[in-house]
Design a protein around this motif. Sequence first.
Motif, PDB file in Angstrom:
ATOM      1  N   LYS A   1    -141.387  62.408  45.266  1.00 43.14           N
ATOM      2  CA  LYS A   1    -140.219  61.836  45.930  1.00 43.14           C
ATOM      3  C   LYS A   1    -139.703  60.685  45.072  1.00 43.14           C
ATOM      4  O   LYS A   1    -140.492  59.957  44.463  1.00 43.14           O
ATOM      5  N   LEU A   2    -138.385  60.510  45.017  1.00 47.02           N
ATOM      6  CA  LEU A   2    -137.848  59.433  44.197  1.00 47.02           C
ATOM      7  C   LEU A   2    -136.719  58.691  44.891  1.00 47.02           C
ATOM      8  O   LEU A   2    -135.993  59.244  45.721  1.00 47.02           O
ATOM      9  N   SER A   3    -136.612  57.402  44.535  1.00 48.83           N
ATOM     10  CA  SER A   3    -135.504  56.555  44.969  1.00 48.83           C
ATOM     11  C   SER A   3    -134.901  55.932  43.721  1.00 48.83           C
ATOM     12  O   SER A   3    -135.636  55.415  42.878  1.00 48.83           O
ATOM     13  N   LEU A   4    -133.591  55.988  43.617  1.00 51.98           N
ATOM     14  CA  LEU A   4    -132.886  55.440  42.461  1.00 51.98           C
ATOM     15  C   LEU A   4    -131.932  54.347  42.916  1.00 51.98           C
ATOM     16  O   LEU A   4    -131.268  54.479  43.949  1.00 51.98           O
ATOM     17  N   ARG A   5    -131.856  53.271  42.134  1.00 49.48           N
ATOM     18  CA  ARG A   5    -130.936  52.177  42.411  1.00 49.48           C
ATOM     19  C   ARG A   5    -130.250  51.777  41.113  1.00 49.48           C
ATOM     20  O   ARG A   5    -130.826  51.908  40.024  1.00 49.48           O
ATOM     21  N   SER A   6    -129.035  51.270  41.213  1.00 55.79           N
ATOM     22  CA  SER A   6    -128.328  50.813  40.018  1.00 55.79           C
ATOM     23  C   SER A   6    -127.395  49.673  40.366  1.00 55.79           C
ATOM     24  O   SER A   6    -127.122  49.401  41.547  1.00 55.79           O
ATOM     25  N   ILE A   7    -126.901  49.009  39.330  1.00 57.34           N
ATOM     26  CA  ILE A   7    -125.835  48.040  39.500  1.00 57.34           C
ATOM     27  C   ILE A   7    -124.669  48.456  38.617  1.00 57.34           C
ATOM     28  O   ILE A   7    -124.820  49.263  37.702  1.00 57.34           O
ATOM     29  N   GLY A   8    -123.498  47.914  38.907  1.00 59.37           N
ATOM     30  CA  GLY A   8    -122.334  48.212  38.105  1.00 59.37           C
ATOM     31  C   GLY A   8    -121.783  49.588  38.358  1.00 59.37           C
ATOM     32  O   GLY A   8    -121.888  50.141  39.448  1.00 59.37           O
ATOM     33  N   ASP A   9    -121.209  50.168  37.336  1.00 61.52           N
ATOM     34  CA  ASP A   9    -120.533  51.451  37.468  1.00 61.52           C
ATOM     35  C   ASP A   9    -121.434  52.649  37.187  1.00 61.52           C
ATOM     36  O   ASP A   9    -120.952  53.781  37.119  1.00 61.52           O
ATOM     37  N   PHE A  10    -122.708  52.420  36.994  1.00 63.41           N
ATOM     38  CA  PHE A  10    -123.615  53.536  36.728  1.00 63.41           C
ATOM     39  C   PHE A  10    -123.933  54.247  38.051  1.00 63.41           C
ATOM     40  O   PHE A  10    -124.538  53.666  38.952  1.00 63.41           O
ATOM     41  N   GLU A  11    -123.549  55.515  38.147  1.00 65.24           N
ATOM     42  CA  GLU A  11    -123.653  56.256  39.409  1.00 65.24           C
ATOM     43  C   GLU A  11    -124.961  57.046  39.487  1.00 65.24           C
ATOM     44  O   GLU A  11    -125.082  58.113  38.896  1.00 65.24           O
ATOM     45  N   VAL A  12    -125.906  56.527  40.242  1.00 60.70           N
ATOM     46  CA  VAL A  12    -127.191  57.218  40.347  1.00 60.70           C
ATOM     47  C   VAL A  12    -127.126  58.440  41.251  1.00 60.70           C
ATOM     48  O   VAL A  12    -127.971  59.333  41.156  1.00 60.70           O
ATOM     49  N   ASN A  13    -126.121  58.521  42.129  1.00 63.37           N
ATOM     50  CA  ASN A  13    -126.029  59.716  42.977  1.00 63.37           C
ATOM     51  C   ASN A  13    -125.738  60.954  42.134  1.00 63.37           C
ATOM     52  O   ASN A  13    -126.248  62.041  42.401  1.00 63.37           O
ATOM     53  N   ALA A  14    -124.919  60.788  41.087  1.00 64.96           N
ATOM     54  CA  ALA A  14    -124.626  61.921  40.196  1.00 64.96           C
ATOM     55  C   ALA A  14    -125.875  62.321  39.423  1.00 64.96           C
ATOM     56  O   ALA A  14    -126.170  63.515  39.261  1.00 64.96           O
ATOM     57  N   LEU A  15    -126.619  61.349  38.968  1.00 69.28           N
ATOM     58  CA  LEU A  15    -127.855  61.624  38.233  1.00 69.28           C
ATOM     59  C   LEU A  15    -128.885  62.298  39.142  1.00 69.28           C
ATOM     60  O   LEU A  15    -129.562  63.249  38.741  1.00 69.28           O
ATOM     61  N   ALA A  16    -128.976  61.802  40.380  1.00 69.33           N
ATOM     62  CA  ALA A  16    -129.926  62.393  41.333  1.00 69.33           C
ATOM     63  C   ALA A  16    -129.599  63.847  41.613  1.00 69.33           C
ATOM     64  O   ALA A  16    -130.489  64.696  41.724  1.00 69.33           O
ATOM     65  N   GLY A  17    -128.317  64.147  41.713  1.00 68.56           N
ATOM     66  CA  GLY A  17    -127.910  65.517  41.985  1.00 68.56           C
ATOM     67  C   GLY A  17    -128.155  66.448  40.813  1.00 68.56           C
ATOM     68  O   GLY A  17    -128.579  67.591  40.996  1.00 68.56           O
ATOM     69  N   GLU A  18    -127.905  65.959  39.607  1.00 63.12           N
ATOM     70  CA  GLU A  18    -128.030  66.800  38.418  1.00 63.12           C
ATOM     71  C   GLU A  18    -129.480  67.088  38.051  1.00 63.12           C
ATOM     72  O   GLU A  18    -129.818  68.210  37.652  1.00 63.12           O
TER      73      GLU A  18
END
Length: 347
Positions: free
Chosen positions: A281-298
């Motif tokens: 299981k993983l949780s991703l967080r970011s700041i700024g314009d880096f979109e972790v939802n796109a990375l999580a999906g891919e």
Amino acid sequence: MQDILKLKEVLETPRNIVITTHQKPDADALGSSLGIYNYLIKTGHKATVITPTDYPNFLNWMKGNENVIVYNENGNEEKSKKLVAEADLIFCLDFSNLKRINELGEAVAASKANKVLIDHHRDPDDFAEYVYHDVDSASTAQLIFKLIKLFGDKEQVDNDTADCLYAGIMTDTGSFKHPNTTQEVHEIVAELISLGANNSEVSRLIYDTNSLDRLKFLGFALSERLQVFEKEHAAYFAISMEDLKKFNSKNGDTEGLVNYALSIDGITMAALFTETEDGTKLSLRSIGDFEVNALAGEYFKGGGHKNAAGGKVEKSLEETVNLFEKIIKEYAKQLQNREKIEVYEQL
């Protein structure tokens, strides 16, 4: 799809209602579920909250908790399916895809009941007859309160309901420190406090009721499991089942851990990888314009918000970590771009 205001007309007659939310519910998921549960009970309906899985003990204080049915515990599967099949309405809160409620999703999809989707996550599936959806909302609990007011029933929000909704808003805004804490959030919180929400007690119950084992686990994770890639502006924790067993960890004990990695000066993206019996299981967080939802999906069959996402893969902890390390090297240039500071909490 029906106008959400038509739901008010439907609710003028007592209904048999099921409320459900995503697996491993957090404070927004359970707070919004029990918040609307208490409202519906108070306005003459029969309501039942069914969660796909268990949730942390620090949420057990919410009014109505003792009546929650956990689908995958104590042989509740058949009972839950029967309740879903016989419901007039099914409220689906804090998730946008029926896969987020595991096997319960199949029962909800098969039910002839009208579905009500109330959520703030991106890209909702088209499965509900009534939809109240806003990606700009800080939390689902915020939407629940706005809907109750839209129905003209603000006076039906008592102190217990207010506590549940306050908890959801507080946690999904990171205790009101994330940029999703808008003027509207503060205004709604002020209204909830005026209706009896005990803000200091809710905060204590969620954040200040740690077990000694959890504090020891936190120290261990920070000293032994935190990996920092300064050049790539990334950091992560990799937590094994053996680690969790060593500290008698319970559901919720890893909550918020990923934010420690993100809090390191210079870090743009952080991750928490937790080994499970059937994968990671993983949780991703970011700041700024880096979109972790796109990375999580891919890469991880997940999704979520721009700066907060999650997922689960059928890979070992080692394989998942190795993949993540390759990803951060590929995205090194994007991770160095820290033009805008935005941090969003889960979930």
